[in-house]
Write an enzyme that holds these catalytic residues in place. Sequence first.
Site, PDB file in Angstrom:
ATOM      1  NE  ARG A  54       7.973  17.315  43.885  1.00 18.98           N
ATOM      2  CZ  ARG A  54       8.562  16.036  42.787  1.00 18.98           C
ATOM      3  NH1 ARG A  54       7.945  14.913  43.348  1.00 18.98           N
ATOM      4  NH2 ARG A  54       9.078  16.727  42.195  1.00 18.98           N
ATOM      5  CE  LYS A 153      13.050  16.618  43.194  1.00 17.42           C
ATOM      6  NZ  LYS A 153      13.661  15.755  43.045  1.00 17.42           N
TER       7      LYS A 153
HETATM    8  N1  PXG Z   1      12.918  10.570  44.168  1.00 14.53           N
HETATM    9  C1  PXG Z   1      13.974  10.997  44.458  1.00 14.53           C
HETATM   10  C2  PXG Z   1      14.325  11.266  45.693  1.00 14.53           C
HETATM   11  C3  PXG Z   1      13.979  12.608  43.556  1.00 14.53           C
HETATM   12  O1  PXG Z   1      14.411  13.071  43.927  1.00 14.53           O
HETATM   13  C4  PXG Z   1      11.851  11.239  42.348  1.00 14.53           C
HETATM   14  C5  PXG Z   1      11.792  10.264  43.098  1.00 14.53           C
HETATM   15  C6  PXG Z   1      11.571  11.663  40.889  1.00 14.53           C
HETATM   16  O2  PXG Z   1      10.080  12.504  41.146  1.00 14.53           O
HETATM   17  P1  PXG Z   1       9.608  13.715  39.426  1.00 14.53           P
HETATM   18  O3  PXG Z   1       8.107  14.306  40.355  1.00 14.53           O
HETATM   19  O4  PXG Z   1      11.031  13.537  39.057  1.00 14.53           O
HETATM   20  O5  PXG Z   1       8.605  12.512  39.073  1.00 14.53           O
HETATM   21  C7  PXG Z   1      13.015  12.432  42.580  1.00 14.53           C
HETATM   22  C8  PXG Z   1      13.228  13.248  41.643  1.00 14.53           C
HETATM   23  C9  PXG Z   1      18.476  14.787  38.770  1.00 14.53           C
HETATM   24  C10 PXG Z   1      16.963  15.130  39.239  1.00 14.53           C
HETATM   25  O6  PXG Z   1      19.169  16.308  38.478  1.00 14.53           O
HETATM   26  C11 PXG Z   1      16.266  14.300  40.079  1.00 14.53           C
HETATM   27  C12 PXG Z   1      15.211  14.290  40.026  1.00 14.53           C
HETATM   28  C13 PXG Z   1      14.130  15.191  38.891  1.00 14.53           C
HETATM   29  C14 PXG Z   1      14.847  15.658  37.787  1.00 14.53           C
HETATM   30  C15 PXG Z   1      16.150  16.032  37.947  1.00 14.53           C
HETATM   31  O7  PXG Z   1      19.011  14.285  39.430  1.00 14.53           O
HETATM   32  N2  PXG Z   1      14.035  13.515  41.343  1.00 14.53           N
END
Ligand code: PXG
Length: 294
Positions: A54, A153
């Site tokens: 990703r 991302k």
């Molecule tokens: N939506 C958004 C906008 C994200 O940034 C997710 C969904 C969940 O995706 P995953 O692949 O992790 O299941 C994310 C992920 C943080 C932090 O530091 C943010 C994410 C992941 C880990 C830590 O707040 N975002």
Amino acid sequence: MEKELQVYIDGVYYPKSQAKLSVYDHGLLYGDGVFEGIRAYNGMVFKLKEHIDRLYRSAHAITLPIPLTKEAMTEAVLETLRKNKLKDAYIRLVVTRGVGDLGLDPRKCPKPSVIIITDTIVLHDSNAKETGITTLISWVRRNPVDTTTHEIKSLNYLNSVLAKIEANANGADEAICLDKNGFISEGVGENLFIVKDGKLFTPPSSTGALAGITAQVVIKLAAELGYTVEEANITPFQLFTADEAFLTGTAAEIVPIREVNKRQIGNGRAGPVTKKLMAAFKKAIEDPSQGTRI
Ligand code: PXG
């Protein structure tokens, strides 16, 4: 004194207090870069390949050439964890456009920077998994898919930050963002699911939501448990009247939602389907076939 955590920057390890980038880096000046949040559990990096893939897709979308092969990047992540003797960790991978001048033209940035931070993260207090969290549907709409979409991302998270500020100001644990048409999109850093009449529903990426890796795991586990999962537009009304709702994310894992804008969801606690998925998820993160050994 405890030895400081070591942070990888462009192939060199720096103690946390000295891990710094230039103020001319376009990651800082323009949010020009991409990142990943990854977790390691008990000596295994969960879904490392999916996160690396990703990261490279996000970089491709913003024409950012990552100066490492995927194999070298994977090895650098594992090596950083080894250096820090971490078995359970939160890993933040960041690739910035690099140092340029004060104009936004990326052609002025010859060398992207790669950062690997391995540390810990706490999002919600420990009983949130049992009692659920309160949420607020924010006035901040998810970015439309034609601009700084969260499908990439990228380092453009102001949209999520503003939604989070609103949740904080109103005493809610998390914010939920709508898309430009008013359908539910996702949390600030989590995907959203509802359960209605024994079926699961989650918003499609056309709402500007990230294709979450945790969400993908949950969809697979739900299917194995015999539930159907549909990608569908979800209205705020459908969320208010869901039997159960929960958020998924690398940091959050699976967190039940007990309240949306002061409306109780279901029985106001973790619902039965959510609980089954949480138990299955706990098994998945311990399954060696789901990760990469440090
Ligand atoms: N939506 C958004 C906008 C994200 O940034 C997710 C969904 C969940 O995706 P995953 O692949 O992790 O299941 C994310 C992920 C943080 C932090 O530091 C943010 C994410 C992941 C880990 C830590 O707040 N975002």
